[in-house]
Design a protein around this motif. Structure first.
Motif, mmCIF file in Angstrom:
data_model
loop_
_atom_site.group_PDB
_atom_site.id
_atom_site.type_symbol
_atom_site.label_atom_id
_atom_site.label_comp_id
_atom_site.label_asym_id
_atom_site.label_seq_id
_atom_site.Cartn_x
_atom_site.Cartn_y
_atom_site.Cartn_z
ATOM 1 N N ARG A 96 11.552 -3.545 3.027
ATOM 2 C CA ARG A 96 11.626 -2.092 1.711
ATOM 3 C C ARG A 96 9.921 -1.917 1.787
ATOM 4 O O ARG A 96 9.764 -0.994 1.486
ATOM 5 C CB ARG A 96 12.462 -2.594 0.462
ATOM 6 N N PRO A 149 5.589 0.445 2.590
ATOM 7 C CA PRO A 149 6.802 0.734 2.104
ATOM 8 C C PRO A 149 7.143 2.553 3.152
ATOM 9 O O PRO A 149 5.944 3.361 3.064
ATOM 10 C CB PRO A 149 6.657 1.939 0.524
ATOM 11 N N ALA A 150 8.531 2.629 2.841
ATOM 12 C CA ALA A 150 8.536 4.358 3.558
ATOM 13 C C ALA A 150 8.222 6.028 3.025
ATOM 14 O O ALA A 150 7.272 6.571 3.414
ATOM 15 C CB ALA A 150 10.299 4.605 3.432
ATOM 16 N N PHE A 151 7.877 6.154 1.514
ATOM 17 C CA PHE A 151 7.801 6.452 0.964
ATOM 18 C C PHE A 151 5.894 6.993 1.129
ATOM 19 O O PHE A 151 5.576 7.615 0.919
ATOM 20 C CB PHE A 151 7.964 6.163 -0.501
ATOM 21 N N LEU A 152 5.017 5.771 1.584
ATOM 22 C CA LEU A 152 3.991 5.516 2.352
ATOM 23 C C LEU A 152 3.394 5.863 3.330
ATOM 24 O O LEU A 152 3.019 6.292 3.991
ATOM 25 C CB LEU A 152 3.182 4.361 1.606
ATOM 26 N N GLY A 153 4.915 6.563 3.775
ATOM 27 C CA GLY A 153 5.002 7.187 5.414
ATOM 28 C C GLY A 153 5.140 5.728 6.343
ATOM 29 O O GLY A 153 4.189 5.333 7.467
ATOM 30 N N ALA A 155 7.685 3.666 7.729
ATOM 31 C CA ALA A 155 9.391 3.343 8.217
ATOM 32 C C ALA A 155 9.374 3.030 9.978
ATOM 33 O O ALA A 155 10.048 3.378 10.158
ATOM 34 C CB ALA A 155 10.052 4.183 7.249
#
Length: 155
Positions: A96, A149-153, A155
């Motif tokens: 995550r 994290p995914a929201f920081l690029g 994934a």
């Protein structure tokens, strides 16, 4: 028969139990042969060697003669729970939050279990271990571990 060294006795039992668990757990996999070992070859051999070592330590506990029996002290529950908690948190957060956030949390959290905790040293260890883990696992072995994290690029 009297136990001459309680620490050796209990550590010998622990080695036997862990070794036997690895040896028995590896029986579900194929052994292969010496030229082409299968997935059970190494854990079975290591488990058996660990159990034998535990037996040697256990027998040595009966031969030792200490006046007080070298008793085992109180169990350190707080450090154990802190370390198990940080490992569990690492397993939960890694997919995550990514390795660059999760690994420093693991290192610093685990270091807090020590009576000799120093934040500066823990931060240095966390930095070195994170950089080395990135170099070995992501760059060297090419594993697809989320770094951010995914929201920081990541994934």
């Amino acid at each position: 028969m009297k136990i001459g060294n309680q620490r050796d006795f209990w550590s010998g039992l622990m080695f036997i139990a862990v070794g036997a668990a690895f040896a028995v757990g590896s029986l579900d996999y194929s052994f292969g042969n010496s030229a082409r070992p299968g997935p059970a070859y190494f854990p079975f051999g290591l488990g058996v060697l660990m159990a034998i070592l535990g037996g040697v330590v256990l027998l040595g506990a009966f031969k030792a003669r200490n006046a007080d029996g070298n008793p085992v002290g109180a169990f350190a529950w707080k450090p154990l729970l802190i370390i198990l908690g940080t490992i569990t948190l690492f397993g939960f957060l890694l997919p995550r939050a990514g390795m660059f956030i999760t690994l420093p949390i693991l290192v610093i959290g685990s270091a807090m279990a020590s009576d000799e905790f120093k934040l500066k040293e823990a931060l240095l260890n966390a930095t070195i271990l994170t950089v080395m883990s990135w170099a070995v696992f992501s760059k060297g072995l090419g594993l697809t571990i989320p770094l951010l994290p995914a929201f920081l690029g990541g994934a």
